[in-house]
Write a protein that holds these residues in place. Structure first.
Motif, PDB file in Angstrom:
ATOM      1  N   PRO A 172       7.663  -2.166   2.244  1.00 24.55           N
ATOM      2  CA  PRO A 172       7.152  -3.209   3.137  1.00 24.55           C
ATOM      3  C   PRO A 172       5.714  -2.907   3.563  1.00 24.55           C
ATOM      4  N   ILE A 173       4.922  -3.952   3.747  1.00 26.67           N
ATOM      5  CA  ILE A 173       3.516  -3.765   4.090  1.00 26.67           C
ATOM      6  C   ILE A 173       3.329  -2.935   5.357  1.00 26.67           C
ATOM      7  N   PRO A 174       4.128  -3.103   6.412  1.00 30.42           N
ATOM      8  CA  PRO A 174       3.953  -2.220   7.578  1.00 30.42           C
ATOM      9  C   PRO A 174       4.092  -0.734   7.236  1.00 30.42           C
ATOM     10  N   SER A 175       4.988  -0.403   6.304  1.00 25.11           N
ATOM     11  CA  SER A 175       5.125   0.999   5.887  1.00 25.11           C
ATOM     12  C   SER A 175       3.885   1.475   5.148  1.00 25.11           C
ATOM     13  N   MET A 176       3.341   0.609   4.285  1.00 19.82           N
ATOM     14  CA  MET A 176       2.105   0.971   3.580  1.00 19.82           C
ATOM     15  C   MET A 176       0.986   1.249   4.582  1.00 19.82           C
ATOM     16  N   LEU A 177       0.815   0.347   5.540  1.00 22.71           N
ATOM     17  CA  LEU A 177      -0.254   0.506   6.516  1.00 22.71           C
ATOM     18  C   LEU A 177      -0.050   1.750   7.374  1.00 22.71           C
ATOM     19  N   ARG A 178       1.196   2.014   7.742  1.00 32.71           N
ATOM     20  CA  ARG A 178       1.488   3.201   8.548  1.00 32.71           C
ATOM     21  C   ARG A 178       1.027   4.465   7.816  1.00 32.71           C
ATOM     22  N   ASN A 179       1.260   4.523   6.520  1.00 37.94           N
ATOM     23  CA  ASN A 179       0.856   5.696   5.747  1.00 37.94           C
ATOM     24  C   ASN A 179      -0.655   5.754   5.547  1.00 37.94           C
ATOM     25  N   LEU A 180      -1.226   4.654   5.078  1.00 40.03           N
ATOM     26  CA  LEU A 180      -2.631   4.671   4.685  1.00 40.03           C
ATOM     27  C   LEU A 180      -3.576   4.839   5.866  1.00 40.03           C
ATOM     28  N   ASP A 186      -7.792   9.879   6.088  1.00 43.75           N
ATOM     29  CA  ASP A 186      -9.236   9.778   6.320  1.00 43.75           C
ATOM     30  C   ASP A 186      -9.959   9.887   4.979  1.00 43.75           C
ATOM     31  N   HIS A 187      -9.984   8.753   4.268  1.00 43.45           N
ATOM     32  CA  HIS A 187     -10.608   8.726   2.946  1.00 43.45           C
ATOM     33  C   HIS A 187     -11.116   7.307   2.699  1.00 43.45           C
ATOM     34  N   PRO A 188     -12.298   7.149   2.085  1.00 35.36           N
ATOM     35  CA  PRO A 188     -12.868   5.801   1.915  1.00 35.36           C
ATOM     36  C   PRO A 188     -11.994   4.850   1.117  1.00 35.36           C
ATOM     37  N   VAL A 189     -11.309   5.329   0.077  1.00 33.18           N
ATOM     38  CA  VAL A 189     -10.451   4.434  -0.707  1.00 33.18           C
ATOM     39  C   VAL A 189      -9.259   3.979   0.132  1.00 33.18           C
ATOM     40  N   ALA A 190      -8.702   4.881   0.930  1.00 34.26           N
ATOM     41  CA  ALA A 190      -7.592   4.500   1.806  1.00 34.26           C
ATOM     42  C   ALA A 190      -8.032   3.441   2.799  1.00 34.26           C
ATOM     43  N   ARG A 191      -9.266   3.538   3.297  1.00 37.07           N
ATOM     44  CA  ARG A 191      -9.747   2.531   4.242  1.00 37.07           C
ATOM     45  C   ARG A 191      -9.903   1.168   3.571  1.00 37.07           C
ATOM     46  N   VAL A 251      -3.384   8.304  -6.881  1.00 39.40           N
ATOM     47  CA  VAL A 251      -2.336   8.984  -6.108  1.00 39.40           C
ATOM     48  C   VAL A 251      -2.108   8.268  -4.778  1.00 39.40           C
ATOM     49  N   LEU A 252      -3.148   7.660  -4.225  1.00 38.70           N
ATOM     50  CA  LEU A 252      -2.994   6.943  -2.958  1.00 38.70           C
ATOM     51  C   LEU A 252      -2.016   5.783  -3.063  1.00 38.70           C
ATOM     52  N   SER A 253      -1.848   5.239  -4.259  1.00 41.71           N
ATOM     53  CA  SER A 253      -0.906   4.123  -4.417  1.00 41.71           C
ATOM     54  C   SER A 253       0.531   4.565  -4.168  1.00 41.71           C
ATOM     55  N   LEU A 254       0.826   5.874  -4.276  1.00 38.86           N
ATOM     56  CA  LEU A 254       2.175   6.348  -3.996  1.00 38.86           C
ATOM     57  C   LEU A 254       2.553   6.088  -2.540  1.00 38.86           C
ATOM     58  N   LEU A 255       1.555   6.001  -1.670  1.00 37.43           N
ATOM     59  CA  LEU A 255       1.819   5.717  -0.263  1.00 37.43           C
ATOM     60  C   LEU A 255       2.184   4.255  -0.039  1.00 37.43           C
ATOM     61  N   MET A 256       2.078   3.428  -1.071  1.00 35.20           N
ATOM     62  CA  MET A 256       2.480   2.026  -1.003  1.00 35.20           C
ATOM     63  C   MET A 256       3.899   1.814  -1.524  1.00 35.20           C
ATOM     64  N   LEU A 257       4.477   2.830  -2.173  1.00 34.10           N
ATOM     65  CA  LEU A 257       5.743   2.674  -2.875  1.00 34.10           C
ATOM     66  C   LEU A 257       6.894   3.297  -2.087  1.00 34.10           C
ATOM     67  N   ASN A 258       8.112   2.894  -2.443  1.00 41.45           N
ATOM     68  CA  ASN A 258       9.307   3.445  -1.800  1.00 41.45           C
ATOM     69  C   ASN A 258       9.590   4.853  -2.320  1.00 41.45           C
ATOM     70  N   PRO A 259       9.650   5.859  -1.449  1.00 46.54           N
ATOM     71  CA  PRO A 259      10.060   7.190  -1.911  1.00 46.54           C
ATOM     72  C   PRO A 259      11.571   7.221  -2.126  1.00 46.54           C
ATOM     73  N   VAL A 260      11.991   7.806  -3.233  1.00 48.24           N
ATOM     74  CA  VAL A 260      13.410   7.867  -3.591  1.00 48.24           C
ATOM     75  C   VAL A 260      13.779   9.323  -3.823  1.00 48.24           C
TER      76      VAL A 260
END
Length: 486
Positions: free
Chosen positions: A153-161, A165-170, A263-272
């Motif tokens: 869910p987008i709220p989970s992505m935002l919570r992680n990202l 503190d990185h320009p791509v994450a911002r 690697v930052l995209s992993l913070l957008m995905l569901n951990p299993v």
């Protein structure tokens, strides 16, 4: 039944010991370097070899094409043609492997035909579409197995990202922000992502377009060696268990791919995180990456992979983005979806709802010892199991099956044949073989009735009981059976 020899795949992310130990009885495992996958395959390019009664070996593809009616069966020949419609693998990931998506049906056909027209050889490492078949897959853990599957869910992505503190994450946070979707001038910052969206994006909800922009930012960013420190710092501040797991996986990937911002995209995905016997189904179009562990993987008979990062192999970001499913969704658990066929003695059945494949994971014990794995699943799903019961329907017809011993020893019996298999050994069981049963290899010559698992529910017809003494030691064993969907 035919003895079946696997095709070994020695990729860099594979294990140095796990598959070599499991397949110590097969010469194919004696490779230098890491061993990643063992294929039990009817794939046209990499078929398994089959022992014939003449003493020769022949590719499984040739065997099936010579008599598809008996080997695949009339039903599956009509459904899929003269092929084994699934591909069974044992996979062991020592380090994280590529961030990837498998193309959906129309993208697979279009890509396959386009690469053929361009004259790209089928074995070219830069080829993305080796088959015209949609690829979906399921992984069943043989031991703890870690992965990321599908968008959270987008709220989970935002919570992680927002912790990173990185320009791509911002940039990714900006793409996912509700504020951005209302700010027309901000579209210019994501013009490249807008240009790479598929035509179907015209009817997407704005949330899917936001996810696409953020994912695009991660997989197209320039290399950056400062990412791992930012991830470690952010992971230390994560509070929720799912967030901590996401950061643990992202840090593990960043250690092996330190310059790769995907690697930052992993913070957008569901951990299993799977324990033994637990599983996840991955439809075509779903972004995913395996992090660590050993499991049995079954998929449609396709080797199509579109990679976006975390790999030294060919990346095809453009085609990946065109087939990407950007809708957030929970991981699909085929055990939970198919509890009517879940438990029968010491067998778990996984039916992900596709025609091409299903899987059973079983255990037999000559001393009738309890297999712990089903008890854990019963505790997890106990209320629903009590509601629906465990009664199963016996199907009228069997399909082509592959049976692999994953631990110890087992006996596989049919009305015509009987084989004792050790860990790592497998047989191909034609449709015409009829019903099969799997039993423990008994050690007591005075007791010829051994512990067994009845395979009628997905083999067709009546099971066969019995067994004979092989040596003086009682045994137990575990196995998987692959089949087409019944």
């Amino acid at each position: 039944m035919f003895v079946m020899h696997p095709v070994a795949k020695p990729y860099a992310w594979g294990s140095h010991t796990r598959l070599q130990t499991m397949f110590s009885t097969t010469p194919e495992a004696g490779l230098e370097g890491p061993l990643a996958e063992m294929w039990f395959s009817g794939h046209q390019q990499w078929p398994s070899s089959i022992d014939m009664t003449t003493g020769d070996r022949t590719p499984l593809t040739s065997l099936i094409q010579g008599d598809p009616g008996r080997l695949v069966g009339p039903r599956d020949s009509a459904r899929f043609g003269p092929v084994l419609p699934y591909l069974l693998k044992v996979i062991s990931a020592r380090i994280p492997l590529s961030l990837q998506v498998h193309p959906v049906a129309f993208e697979a056909r279009a890509g396959f035909n386009a690469e053929n027209a361009a004259g790209i050889p089928s074995d070219d490492p830069k080829r993305s579409f080796r088959d015209a078949v949609e690829k979906c897959e399921m992984i069943v853990a043989l031991e703890p197995f870690e992965a990321v599957v599908g968008f959270a869910p987008i709220p989970s992505m935002l919570r992680n990202l927002r912790l990173v503190d990185h320009p791509v994450a911002r940039v990714m946070v900006d793409a996912l922000s509700r504020r951005f979707s209302m700010r027309a001038s901000g579209q210019e910052d994501f013009s490249e992502a807008e240009a790479m969206m598929p035509m179907s994006a015209a009817v997407w909800p704005e949330s899917s377009r936001q996810v696409f922009r953020a994912f695009h930012a991660a997989v197209t960013a320039a290399p950056d060696s400062g990412l791992i420190d930012a991830l470690i710092d952010a992971g230390g501040r994560a509070m929720l268990p799912h967030s901590r797991l996401s950061f643990a996986y992202a840090v593990a990937a960043a250690r092996d791919f330190p310059d790769d911002p995907s690697v930052l995209s992993l913070l957008m995905l569901n951990p299993v995180s799977l324990d033994e016997g637990e599983s996840v189904f991955i439809p075509a179009g779903t972004p995913h990456a395996y992090i660590h562990g050993t499991g049995v993987e079954i998929m449609t008979n396709s080797d199509n992979v579109l990679r976006a990062g975390m790999t030294v192999k060919h990346k095809d970001i453009g085609n990946l983005l065109h087939t990407l499913n950007c809708a957030p969704s929970a991981p699909i658990d085929p055990v939970a979806k198919n509890l009517v066929t879940l438990m029968m003695r010491d067998t778990v059945v996984y039916k992900p709802g596709v025609e091409a494949f299903m899987l059973a994971y079983g255990h037999v014990d000559e001393r009738h010892g309890q297999w712990a794995m089903p008890e854990r699943l019963i505790r997890r799903y106990g209320k629903l199991i009590r509601q629906i019961g465990v009664e199963r329907t016996i199907p009228a017809e069997a399909g082509p099956r592959v049976l692999l011993c994953t631990e110890g020893r087992i006996r596989c019996s049919s009305p015509r044949d009987e084989r004792v298999l050790r860990c790592g050994e497998a047989v191909f069981i034609p449709a015409c073989e009829g019903a099969i049963s799997v039993s423990a290899v008994g050690g007591d010559s005075t007791n010829n009735r051994v512990a067994q698992t009845d395979m009628r529910s997905f083999a067709g017809g009546e099971g066969v009981e019995g067994g004979v003494e092989v040596d003086g030691e009682p045994s137990s064993g575990s196995y998987v059976v692959a089949s087409t969907q019944l």
